[in-house]
Design a protein around this motif. Structure first.
Motif, short mmCIF file in Angstrom:
data_model
loop_
_atom_site.label_atom_id
_atom_site.label_comp_id
_atom_site.label_asym_id
_atom_site.label_seq_id
_atom_site.Cartn_x
_atom_site.Cartn_y
_atom_site.Cartn_z
N GLY A 184 38.68 47.55 25.91
CA GLY A 184 39.07 46.94 27.18
C GLY A 184 37.94 46.43 28.04
N THR A 185 38.27 46.24 29.30
CA THR A 185 37.33 45.59 30.23
C THR A 185 36.48 46.62 30.98
OG1 THR A 185 39.19 45.46 31.78
CG2 THR A 185 38.65 43.46 30.57
N ASP A 186 36.57 47.89 30.56
CA ASP A 186 35.74 48.95 31.15
C ASP A 186 35.88 49.00 32.67
OD1 ASP A 186 33.99 51.10 31.02
OD2 ASP A 186 32.23 49.83 31.30
N SER A 187 37.13 49.04 33.13
CA SER A 187 37.34 48.94 34.58
C SER A 187 36.96 50.21 35.33
CB SER A 187 38.81 48.61 34.87
OG SER A 187 39.64 49.68 34.47
N LYS A 188 36.81 51.29 34.62
CA LYS A 188 36.43 52.57 35.23
C LYS A 188 37.42 52.98 36.33
CE LYS A 188 32.91 53.89 32.76
NZ LYS A 188 33.46 53.43 31.47
N ALA A 189 38.67 53.17 35.88
CA ALA A 189 39.72 53.64 36.79
C ALA A 189 39.33 55.00 37.34
CB ALA A 189 41.03 53.76 36.01
N GLY A 190 39.65 55.20 38.62
CA GLY A 190 39.31 56.48 39.25
C GLY A 190 37.83 56.62 39.56
N GLY A 191 37.13 55.49 39.63
CA GLY A 191 35.70 55.53 39.95
C GLY A 191 35.39 54.62 41.13
N PRO A 192 34.15 54.67 41.61
CA PRO A 192 33.79 53.93 42.82
C PRO A 192 33.78 52.40 42.68
CG PRO A 192 31.88 55.00 41.86
CD PRO A 192 33.05 55.49 41.09
N ASP A 193 33.81 51.88 41.45
CA ASP A 193 33.78 50.41 41.28
C ASP A 193 35.18 49.82 41.11
OD1 ASP A 193 31.03 50.70 41.26
OD2 ASP A 193 30.96 50.89 39.08
N TYR A 194 36.18 50.68 40.97
CA TYR A 194 37.51 50.21 40.56
C TYR A 194 38.16 49.29 41.59
CZ TYR A 194 42.11 50.36 38.25
OH TYR A 194 43.29 50.02 37.63
N LEU A 195 38.18 49.70 42.84
CA LEU A 195 38.89 48.88 43.85
C LEU A 195 38.29 47.50 44.00
CD1 LEU A 195 40.21 50.62 47.05
CD2 LEU A 195 41.32 50.16 44.88
N MET A 196 37.00 47.40 43.71
CA MET A 196 36.36 46.09 43.82
C MET A 196 37.06 45.05 42.93
SD MET A 196 32.44 44.98 43.28
CE MET A 196 31.75 46.41 44.06
N LEU A 197 37.60 45.52 41.80
CA LEU A 197 38.26 44.61 40.87
C LEU A 197 39.52 44.00 41.46
CD1 LEU A 197 37.94 46.82 37.66
CD2 LEU A 197 36.49 44.91 38.32
N PHE A 198 40.05 44.64 42.49
CA PHE A 198 41.28 44.15 43.11
C PHE A 198 40.99 43.33 44.37
CE2 PHE A 198 42.45 47.59 40.38
CZ PHE A 198 43.70 47.25 39.88
N THR A 199 39.73 42.97 44.55
CA THR A 199 39.33 42.23 45.75
C THR A 199 38.43 41.06 45.36
OG1 THR A 199 37.27 43.44 46.07
CG2 THR A 199 39.24 44.38 47.11
N GLN A 200 38.16 40.21 46.34
CA GLN A 200 37.08 39.25 46.18
C GLN A 200 36.18 39.39 47.41
OE1 GLN A 200 38.94 35.42 45.72
NE2 GLN A 200 40.50 35.90 47.24
N ALA A 201 34.88 39.19 47.19
CA ALA A 201 33.94 39.43 48.29
C ALA A 201 33.71 38.14 49.06
CB ALA A 201 32.63 39.94 47.72
N LYS A 202 33.75 38.24 50.37
CA LYS A 202 33.50 37.06 51.21
C LYS A 202 32.25 37.33 52.03
CE LYS A 202 35.96 34.10 54.48
NZ LYS A 202 37.29 33.83 55.05
N ALA A 203 31.25 36.46 51.88
CA ALA A 203 30.00 36.64 52.63
C ALA A 203 30.01 35.68 53.82
CB ALA A 203 28.81 36.36 51.72
#
Ligand code: NAD
Length: 534
Positions: free
Chosen positions: A490-509
């Motif tokens: 898979g895509t190594d999403s690391k569910a249950g880890g500190p990087d996971y929620l980032m996958l459900f967002t996009q960053a706006k600078a």
């Protein structure tokens, strides 16, 4: 707010807890046969075409009935999810997180009921079902805290004359497609991560576990999550699933399941449709062919325990399950002499009875697939134990072990997803590492050795997303063991880890010009105090 802590498991050695579970099992069984609706924007939808969910411990026993979503239903769900996104996306993170804490609280109160549903619908034993509920609660509690953390944005260097920020904003409509094997935890994890980050969700549960999905949806409604944020749409993957994966308004897809369906989704989502404004994001967590190495310098008793639990816990139907056991030639016979009797002692039967450690495989088609693999295994290796159905009225297979399996054998390479274990000999530790890496997957793995040099080599060279040393290779905990695999896992999403929620967002600078920093007006120098004359 208290820091996140994983939920404790129920102690079923206490008679009071066992009694309560038995009572709950009876209550849930008394409600079998109920019909559940599709829920779109709070509206109950019934359709002419229906399907049943079954109890794999008792052939033919219907657990509940569901509507078969079609393309028109999927389109309706998309319309509602899109509309709801326009308000949900601006709902403050604190409010969104509040719903997750509520969902977790309700799950705690309905814990045994949820476990009972899984025991019946997916054949989990009591401990496995209880752990699944605990993990679902953990996902809610953890992602709620994570949403608050992400809401603070990223820390940036401040350029002179500017205010520089980076915030994490939601993406849009998320299609959530979970598997049946962690029917509550994975379903709840992917769904709550998506909506706590500000997306709206179309949730299509697996057709083998829609009952538990319906219970989750009940809890979402009980927590008063605004209607339309989560839309519950059971139905055939190939129809409703394909339609929504292809849909130009689908923004992201959170999938967990087999490699074949995962790759199909990746391919389909990769084709830009007319009117599509974005590149669809796909989170795809897929299968495994997980291995445990038992080295010549291992604690054999602890390895025997770890291998047995990892291979046969929940009938080997975990993506993290050990399906390849690599034994150093020097301890092969000693290990097998201890291991096989513990496997033969495993009790198989209907899991509503606490004493049955192993239940059925999920359905008839999995049962026949196991029998086929057993025949293949007999040609590819030496049948050491099991190799036949277990007695009973369900889809029961005896825990099966094949010895002396070659690494090119199908039972060494293909994900079987059941209680079938391939055991291979390694000449030495280097050969063992070679063997574990001889796979297209890369999800979990474990090494049993007391030698620290060998442990370091495993850390460096054992190519998996989740490596365990001197312990079983299953049982990842939220916040402790972020979960996800390499290569075809898979895509190594690391569910249950500190990087996971980032996958459900996009960053706006955002860089906001605020002009040069005004110099602070010079304060007059303090007057020297006059000395008092004494
Ligand atoms: P599956 O791939 O058969 O189904 C998964 C989901 O996809 C189900 O909801 C199904 O209805 C849906 N689906 C099927 N066809 C579809 C299509 N064409 N379009 C959209 N959706 C479609 O997998 P399964 O049997 O439910 O689950 C077992 C598999 O999941 C195993 O391979 C296991 O290793 C894997 N798994 C992986 C992880 C992980 O974290 N890596 C966790 C659990 C399970």
């Amino acid at each position: 707010m208290k820091p996140f802590k994983p939920e404790k498991y129920t102690d079923f050695s206490k008679p009071a807890n066992r009694k309560l579970m038995e009572k709950t099992l009876a209550k849930v069984a008394s409600e079998f046969g109920k019909e559940y609706s599709i829920i779109i924007g709070g509206e109950r939808v019934k359709l002419a075409k229906k399907f049943h969910s079954y109890n794999p411990s008792k052939k033919g026993e219907i657990v509940a009935t569901f509507q078969k979503a079609d393309e028109a239903t999927a389109e309706k769900a998309m319309g509602v999810a899109l509309k709801t996104f326009e308000s949900w996306r601006y709902t403050p993170a604190k409010v969104r997180a509040g719903y997750l804490f509520k969902v977790a609280e309700i799950m705690r109160k309905r814990r045994h009921e949820l476990s009972a549903c899984m025991i019946y619908e997916t054949g989990k034993n009591w401990l496995e079902a209880d752990a699944d509920v605990a993990e679902a609660i953990d996902f809610c509690d953890y992602y709620a805290r994570e949403a608050l953390r992400y809401d603070k944005g990223a820390k940036l260097i401040q350029y002179p004359g500017e205010r520089d920020t980076q915030t994490y904003i939601p993406l849009g409509v998320c299609l959530v497609i979970p598997p049946w094997n962690f029917p509550l935890a994975i379903l709840a994890g992917m769904t709550t991560a998506a909506f706590v980050a500000g997306n709206t969700v179309i949730l299509k549960p697996s057709s083998d576990s829609p009952f538990i999905g319906a219970k989750f949806m009940e809890i979402v409604e009980q927590a008063q999550v605004p209607v339309g944020v989560v839309n519950f749409m059971p139905g055939p993957g190939a129809l409703a699933g394909d339609y929504l994966v292809r849909h130009p308004k689908t923004r992201l897809i959170a999938f967990t399941g087999s490699k074949s369906v995962g790759l199909h989704i990746v391919e389909l989502a990769g084709k830009t449709q007319p009117g599509q404004l974005w590149i669809k994001r796909v989170i795809a967590e897929m299968g495994g062919k997980d291995a445990i190495i038992v080295d010549s310098e291992a604690d054999i008793d602890s390895a025997v325990y770890g291998a047995r639990v990892s291979a046969f816990g929940y009938q080997g139907q975990k993506c993290s399950a050990c399906s390849r056991l690599i034994l150093d030639d020097r301890i092969y016979d000693k290990f097998m002499a201890k291991f096989i009797p513990t496997v033969e002692a495993i009790k198989v039967g209907p899991v509503k009875h606490y004493e049955n450690y192993m239940g059925p495989v999920i359905n008839e088609s999995a049962y026949h697939s196991m029998l086929e693999y057993i025949e293949i295994g007999k040609k590819e290796g030496r049948l050491v134990c099991g190799g036949e159905p277990a007695e009973g009225d369900g889809w029961f297979i005896r825990p099966t072990v094949f010895g002396d399996v070659d690494s090119k054998a199908r039972i060494f390479q293909e994900e079987i997803f059941g209680p079938i274990l391939a055991v291979s000999r390694a000449r030495d530790y280097d050969h063992a590492i070679e063997l574990v890496n001889d796979t297209e997957y890369g999800l979990t793995g474990a090494v049993y050795t007391k030698n620290s040099r060998k442990i370091e080599k495993a850390k460096r060279e054992f190519f998996v997303g989740n490596l365990y040393i001197n312990r079983k290779c299953t049982g990842a905990l939220v916040g402790v063991h972020p979960f996800g695999g390499f290569n075809m896992s898979g895509t190594d999403s690391k569910a249950g880890g500190p990087d996971y929620l980032m996958l459900f967002t996009q960053a706006k600078a955002i860089a906001e010009y605020i002009g040069p920093k005004k110099k602070a007006a010079k304060k007059p120098a303090p007057k020297a105090k006059k000395r008092r004359k004494k």
